[in-house]
Design an enzyme around this catalytic site. Structure first.
Site, mmCIF file in Angstrom:
data_model
loop_
_atom_site.group_PDB
_atom_site.id
_atom_site.type_symbol
_atom_site.label_atom_id
_atom_site.label_comp_id
_atom_site.label_asym_id
_atom_site.label_seq_id
_atom_site.Cartn_x
_atom_site.Cartn_y
_atom_site.Cartn_z
ATOM 1 N N GLU A 156 0.815 -1.221 0.000
ATOM 2 C CA GLU A 156 0.000 0.000 0.000
ATOM 3 C C GLU A 156 0.852 1.277 0.000
ATOM 4 O O GLU A 156 0.958 1.968 1.020
ATOM 5 C CB GLU A 156 -0.951 0.008 1.199
ATOM 6 C CG GLU A 156 -2.066 -0.999 1.055
ATOM 7 C CD GLU A 156 -3.039 -0.976 2.223
ATOM 8 O OE1 GLU A 156 -2.753 -0.323 3.230
ATOM 9 O OE2 GLU A 156 -4.086 -1.628 2.114
ATOM 10 N N GLU A 318 -6.761 -7.697 -0.450
ATOM 11 C CA GLU A 318 -7.109 -7.692 0.978
ATOM 12 C C GLU A 318 -8.532 -7.201 1.155
ATOM 13 O O GLU A 318 -8.956 -6.243 0.505
ATOM 14 C CB GLU A 318 -6.229 -6.706 1.769
ATOM 15 C CG GLU A 318 -4.793 -7.078 1.931
ATOM 16 C CD GLU A 318 -4.033 -6.011 2.731
ATOM 17 O OE1 GLU A 318 -4.655 -5.227 3.483
ATOM 18 O OE2 GLU A 318 -2.805 -5.948 2.591
HETATM 19 C C1 GAL Z 1 -4.299 -2.695 5.117
HETATM 20 C C2 GAL Z 1 -2.835 -3.121 5.218
HETATM 21 C C3 GAL Z 1 -2.694 -4.387 6.037
HETATM 22 C C4 GAL Z 1 -3.469 -4.270 7.316
HETATM 23 C C5 GAL Z 1 -4.898 -3.949 6.990
HETATM 24 C C6 GAL Z 1 -5.786 -3.856 8.191
HETATM 25 O O1 GAL Z 1 -4.466 -1.404 4.702
HETATM 26 O O2 GAL Z 1 -2.293 -3.357 3.952
HETATM 27 O O3 GAL Z 1 -1.335 -4.618 6.303
HETATM 28 O O4 GAL Z 1 -2.942 -3.256 8.105
HETATM 29 O O5 GAL Z 1 -4.963 -2.723 6.326
HETATM 30 O O6 GAL Z 1 -7.081 -3.439 7.841
#
Ligand code: GAL
Length: 664
Positions: A156, A318
């Site tokens: 990110e 994710e």
């Molecule tokens: C994302 C990040 C992850 C984790 C996740 C939690 O933005 O890439 O590593 O922190 O959020 O929601």
């Protein structure tokens, strides 16, 4: 530009299912349980080494691959693929201590301490060198590893830094963009408040100053920040591609709207095409979305990701299985939501579903973040749904490589979004992402599948193109070609207002005036909660304009300004263009008025229907019933989820899903 690629993870059988896997947080004995449960849930790929720099490179010149070797071998032995990350998003304390200049400085001039992740200055040579060395070593070691499916660079990208190294890099970038100081002074309009530069050394990042900073500076700083991070990504990606030329490379973007630090269209060509893929993270954030229901938020994220991929498949890298650690008190997903949302991402072109993270952490900042395998273990709802969805995904593997059929496009310009957020705007509430989300949600409710695309791309394949908020526009040429060729273009207010330097076009709305056949005399922003009436009985909110036709039919007028048009229509070539001089309070009714038809006329409300199609014509109708009533699904074929034939007008129960392989 996006390059087509329908086979984004060639070595993976079926659709991707998995999540971030952080075995470094667990004893070796737990790993065996992990892989056993992964197999039980149908997990076939996990993202590893995302934040494990300190393990692989525990000190200057010290390299230790023992643990990562063991993880990769364990995955390979269990038939699970690795999305292998470079770990460069989180330098360890030894690195920051050895290279203090790599710690980021904020806009107030404070150098931040290490102690969390993403603690780096993208412009610091020591950091730039370190990430390339890391990527190179990993690629050399694991290029031929049987577990390796793809590469995951960083995590990110969003960090910015206001230090002196950043200032130097910014000046070099500005020189390339604007040529000499005269060009820069013109672009930023520095005669305003007497801020004319006479030497490059006077040019600074937008550090905290006493009053409203120059919008031109703020906008260029964002462009520069995006380009600098792209350079960083490319440096790692190039190092990997040289050593591991046959495996796809990506990074987890946030094109879904959670972060808006990047001009994703400038990134586009580096994350699309052979051995590249668009991967994005998506977390639902209710306060970003007014009253937008969760499934419509999911659709927005998915449609934006597919848009960036130019319509090619992409990957949801994710999402959360349940609540997010950073969103206190929010929000337990309702039973079945995780399954419905996950299927919606796939319906909308994702080649699978991945989560943050596999197993909930016992410690650290995200110890209360949900996971595929939560603290409650295999007894918990999240796990049951994870397992259930894994099984469903396995049954629809044949959709891999197919693409989504969309009749409509919403125009998304990232520079426009930045510019509309620069200081000194006439309304704090006419900002791009929220505006696009509202229009997109209305399209979702109407049952129209929509690509979110670059306004500069070829739009000729779309029946409808909607431009809810295109604040920055240099030329109407592409939109004009679309309309003249037979398209229906619908333009929202406060569009076409400024050029790329955020200078107001003379004769509002400068870049769109000729195309829409309307001139704007003045802006008339509305107070929060205030409504403005139209003589067709509808209402506008947030924003209005005193607008007059030049060469357009006035379809509706404001009741308070009887001489002023509110909704205009103009026929041009074989198509037509609509312009609304306010934000319609009821966007669904507005869409009906301008003639937008649902993809499946007569379909029940809250029944999400999206079609994916292979190049050879095989097609699949995804049906997700988010409503509380049984709904009729207009398809004939076989439901891959249940294996049962689907008769025309088959009924889908509330909360249920179907993926129908259609009989042609
Ligand atoms: C994302 C990040 C992850 C984790 C996740 C939690 O933005 O890439 O590593 O922190 O959020 O929601």
């Amino acid at each position: 530009m996006a390059h087509p690629n329908n086979d984004i993870i060639p070595t993976l059988d079926g659709l991707a299912y998995g999540g971030d896997y952080n075995p470094e947080q667990w004893d070796r004995a737990v790993w065996d349980e992990d892989v056993r449960l992964m197999r039980e849930a149908g997990v076939n790929i996990v993202s590893v080494n995302i934040f494990a720099w300190a393990g692989v490179n525990p000190g200057p010149g010290v390299w230790d691959f023992e643990r990562l070797d063991a993880v990769m071998d364990l995955l390979a032995a269990n038939g699970i693929k690795a999305d292998l990350a470079t770990s460069t998003a989180s330098p360890p304390p030894w690195f920051s201590q050895a290279h203090p200049e790599t710690l980021p400085v904020n806009a107030e001039g404070v150098r931040l301490a290490y102690g969390a992740r993403a603690e780096y200055c993208p412009h610091a040579p020591a950091f730039q060198d370190a990430v390339v060395e890391m990527a190179s070593r990993l690629a050399e070691r694991y290029a031929a590893h049987p577990a390796l499916a793809m590469w995951h660079v960083g995590n990110e990208y969003y960090r910015s830094c206001f230090c002196d190294l950043a200032a130097d890099a910014f000046r070099a970038w500005l020189q390339e963009r604007h040529g000499g100081l005269d060009g820069l002074n013109d672009a930023w309009g520095t005669t305003f408040w007497s801020q004319t530069f006479t030497d490059w050394s006077q040019v600074l990042p937008p550090r905290l100053c006493a009053e409203t900073p120059s919008p031109g500076l703020v906008l260029d700083w964002q462009r520069f920040g995006s380009d600098a991070l792209l350079k960083l990504f490319r440096s790692e990606a190039d190092a990997i591609a040289e050593r591991s030329p046959d495996k796809p490379i990506t990074t987890n973007l946030m094109v879904t709207g959670n972060f808006s630090h990047l001009d994703y269209h400038r990134w586009g060509e580096h994350v699309t095409g052979p051995n590249r893929l668009v991967a994005t993270d998506h977390y639902l954030i209710p306060e970003h979305d007014d009253d937008i229901e969760a499934p419509a938020q999911v659709a927005f994220g998915a449609d934006a990701s597919r848009g960036l991929a130019g319509g090619s498949p992409w990957l949801l890298m994710e999402q959360s299985a349940n609540s997010s650690a950073w969103r206190k008190g929010y929000f337990a997903k309702r039973p079945g939501d995780q399954i419905r949302h996950s299927l919606s991402y796939v319906a909308r072109g994702s080649e699978g579903v991945m989560f943050f993270q596999w197993r909930a952490s016992r410690y650290g900042a995200e110890r209360y973040h949900s996971a595929m395998l939560p603290h409650g273990g295999t007894e918990a709802k999240s796990w049951r749904e994870v397992k259930e969805f894994g099984a469903r995904l396995g049954r629809i593997a044949e959709v891999k490589g197919s693409t989504v059929v969309a009749r409509a496009a919403v125009l998304l310009d990232f520079e426009s979004a930045w510019a509309a957020n620069t200081p000194g705007q006439p309304s704090a509430h006419m900002t791009t992402y929220p505006e696009l989300r509202r229009w997109h949600a209305a399209l979702w409710r109407k049952g129209v599948t929509t690509d979110l695309v670059n306004p500069a791309w070829d739009l000729s394949g779309y029946e409808y193109v909607l431009a809810p908020h295109l604040y920055v526009l240099e030329s109407d040429a592409n939109l004009r070609a679309y309309v003249e060729g037979g398209g229906t273009l619908v333009v929202g207010p406060y569009s076409g207002i400024v050029d790329r330097n955020d200078h107001v076009h003379p004769g509002l709305p400068g870049a769109l005036r000729d195309l829409i056949g309307v001139r704007i005399e003045e802006f008339a922003p509305l107070a929060e909660g205030e409504a403005i009436g139209l003589d067709d009985g509808s209402e506008g909110r947030t924003w209005s304009e005193a607008a007059q036709p030049i060469d357009a039919e006035v379809v509706a007028s404001f009741t308070e300004y009887p001489s002023t048009g509110a909704l205009f229509r103009r026929e041009l070539g074989r198509g037509e263009v609509w312009y609304t001089a306010t934000r319609p309070a009821d966007l669904e009714a507005f869409l009906t008025k301008v003639g937008v038809e649902p993809d499946f006329p007569g379909a029940a409300p809250n029944l999400e229907l999206v079609r994916r199609r292979h190049e050879d014509g095989r097609s699949y109708l995804f049906a997700i019933n988010h409503g509380t009533e049984p709904a009729e699904v207009p398809a004939e074929g076989d439901d891959l989820l249940t294996g049962r034939p689907w008769a025309a007008k088959g009924i889908l129960d509330p909360g249920e899903t179907a993926v129908i392989r259609e009989r042609s």
